[in-house]
Design a protein around this motif. Structure first.
Motif, PDB file in Angstrom:
ATOM      1  N   ASP A 188      38.784  46.509  37.906  1.00 48.27           N
ATOM      2  CA  ASP A 188      39.501  45.813  37.005  1.00 48.27           C
ATOM      3  C   ASP A 188      39.173  46.525  35.765  1.00 48.27           C
ATOM      4  OD1 ASP A 188      38.904  43.807  38.198  1.00 48.27           O
ATOM      5  OD2 ASP A 188      36.728  43.881  37.965  1.00 48.27           O
ATOM      6  N   SER A 196      46.183  42.935  36.623  1.00 45.58           N
ATOM      7  CA  SER A 196      46.133  42.734  36.970  1.00 45.58           C
ATOM      8  C   SER A 196      45.426  42.773  38.280  1.00 45.58           C
ATOM      9  CB  SER A 196      46.363  40.985  38.322  1.00 45.58           C
ATOM     10  OG  SER A 196      47.920  41.670  39.111  1.00 45.58           O
ATOM     11  N   GLN A 371      39.893  39.196  31.170  1.00 40.60           N
ATOM     12  CA  GLN A 371      38.830  39.078  31.642  1.00 40.60           C
ATOM     13  C   GLN A 371      38.050  39.411  30.911  1.00 40.60           C
ATOM     14  OE1 GLN A 371      39.274  39.514  35.834  1.00 40.60           O
ATOM     15  NE2 GLN A 371      41.456  39.741  36.323  1.00 40.60           N
ATOM     16  N   SER A 374      34.702  36.843  31.238  1.00 42.38           N
ATOM     17  CA  SER A 374      34.010  37.271  32.910  1.00 42.38           C
ATOM     18  C   SER A 374      33.529  38.405  33.068  1.00 42.38           C
ATOM     19  CB  SER A 374      35.135  36.080  33.026  1.00 42.38           C
ATOM     20  OG  SER A 374      36.268  36.862  33.346  1.00 42.38           O
TER      21      SER A 374
END
Length: 464
Positions: A188, A196, A371, A374
């Protein structure tokens, strides 16, 4: 860098010769830090945000530089160019073309690049001279700089390749085309640029696309996005990992109470017992990739097994473990961070703590894109699930979701603390430090290492 006349440097870079004859010879490597320039070297003067290298041209010449590569006339012998990074890239490419026997290794991945690069260099060092400087020299400056450290004596050049978007690695492989390329993992990191994991894989796979038909692509069989790159290369594919289909495979992996892994290494009909001296279960994957590269370049299997047990940490602040005189163990993994590397470090912390008090000082992870929240929550949640006693999130405010993730875990009895800056984090950690505690410090270049330095004893007091 190989020997070149200044006239050749000007021609290759498209620059203009100043204050010197064209037959002046550069005999040493390129250097952009005037304090490190060696006799006969080429000083590259860059205009930085805080320091202008042109102001140090005279100092570099006094220290032995043969000439200066710059964007304006410094009054010293040299070559003036319009774009210094492009000039370095052209110079690196031309220098490498004059070293046809040199084996170039490239590696990329979302995490573990620098550590694995260092492992590869240590393994290949048993076969001949290697160029692979410590640290993360993997961008438009560090990459050609590394290439230009190679000369006629160099047998292996190990190049780390970073990317924040599609086309970045292709640019680097155009400078130096590897014969062997290793892709470690897809995680990530830098999602703000890639969008992505699939976008990350698209960009990282540019490395294997650049390999020649007689080259070798070393791919992680345990990562589907990496193993899936096999059709994108004309090179021979060598799978490494713990999966059954891996040609270089680890089985029977165990981890001791110091976080050091052992495993049985398999390659063809050969097996060997490997005991790592470095910390972290994730080092199994890193060392397997390094082993795959070394085997593809001719290392003897038995010598490899011995060498794997002897490799150590070279680049600073990457799973560097030290024990203080009061019994506190500190894991310095503070150089950089993303969710994947955070998870690996937290697992190492939990293993090493083994029931002792564990503290995780975790900094903000940059470039997470959509992201971001999260990703930080997931790190905090994992810390709590692993039983970490104290989770300290170090500002900016973007790091606070780490604590939200930890406190959301049912049954967790630890403490979640926010520190707005490094000084506050240091005060918190030192204010409640017990003998035999284990402390992990990790962050994304937000000077999280200040916490480590505050905990580090004098070098003479450090226990092995």
């Amino acid at each position: 860098m190989i020997r070149m006349t200044l006239g050749e440097v000007a021609r290759i870079t498209g620059g203009r010769l100043v204050n010197a004859a064209s037959d002046l010879v550069v005999t040493g490597p390129v250097e952009y830090d005037s304090r490190k320039i060696g006799p006969g070297g080429l000083f590259a003067a860059f205009e930085g945000e805080k320091v202008d290298g042109h102001d140090y041209a005279a100092t570099a010449m006094t220290s032995g530089a043969a000439a200066v590569l710059s964007t304006r006339d410094t009054g010293e012998p040299g070559v003036v160019v319009d774009e210094p990074l492009a000039a370095l890239a052209r110079l690196a490419h031309a220098s490498l073309e004059r070293l046809p026997e040199l084996a170039v290794v490239g590696l990329t991945g979302s995490s573990g690049k620098t550590t694995t690069k260092d492992y590869i260099a240590q393994l290949l060092g048993r076969l001949g001279p290697v160029v692979a400087p410590p640290g993360s020299l993997n961008n438009e400056l560090g990459f050609p700089y590394t290439v230009l450290q190679a000369n006629e004596e160099t047998r292996f050049l190990v190049l780390e390749m970073g990317a924040r978007g599609v086309g970045h690695i292709r640019y680097l492989t155009d400078i130096a085309r590897p014969r062997v390329g290793a892709v470690l993992n897809i995680g990530d990191a830098h999602l703000a640029g890639f969008g992505s994991r699939e976008g990350t894989a698209l960009a990282k796979g540019e490395l294997v696309e650049a390999l020649p038909p007689d080259g070798v692509a070393v791919l992680n069989a345990d990562d589907p996005l990496v193993a899936g790159m096999a059709p994108r290369t004309a090179a021979r594919v060598l799978l490494v990992g713990e999966a059954a289909e891996a040609a270089v495979r680890a089985t029977d992996v165990t981890v001791d109470d110091q976080g050091r892994a052992s495993y049985i290494l398999h390659f063809g009909d050969k097996t060997g017992n490997v005991g790592l001296a470095v910390t972290g279960r994730h080092q199994v994957a890193n060392t397997l990739s390094a082993a795959g590269v070394a085997l593809s370049l001719g290392i003897d299997f038995d010598d490899l097994v011995t060498a794997l047990g002897e490799i150590g940490i070279v680049s600073v602040r990457r799973m560097d473990v030290f024990r203080r005189p009061d019994g506190v163990t500190v894991i310095d993994d503070s150089y950089n961070a993303n969710p994947s590397s955070m998870a690996a470090a937290l697992h190492a912390l939990a293993t090493m703590a083994g029931g002792r008090r564990a503290t995780a000082v975790l900094g903000y992870m940059a470039e997470m894109g959509e992201q971001e929240r999260s990703g930080h929550e997931g790190v905090g949640r994992l810390a709590a699930e692993l039983g970490v006693h104290r989770v300290i999130a170090v500002g900016p405010e973007n790091a606070r979701p780490i604590l939200d993730g930890a406190t959301a875990v049912n049954g967790w009895t630890g403490s979640a603390i926010f520190a707005e800056d490094q000084a506050t984090a240091i005060e918190i950690v030192k204010g409640d430090l017990h003998a035999d505690d284990v402390v992990l410090v990790k962050g994304s270049r937000y000077r999280t290492w200040d916490v480590v330095d505050a905990l580090r004893p004098a070098r003479s007091e450090v226990s092995p």
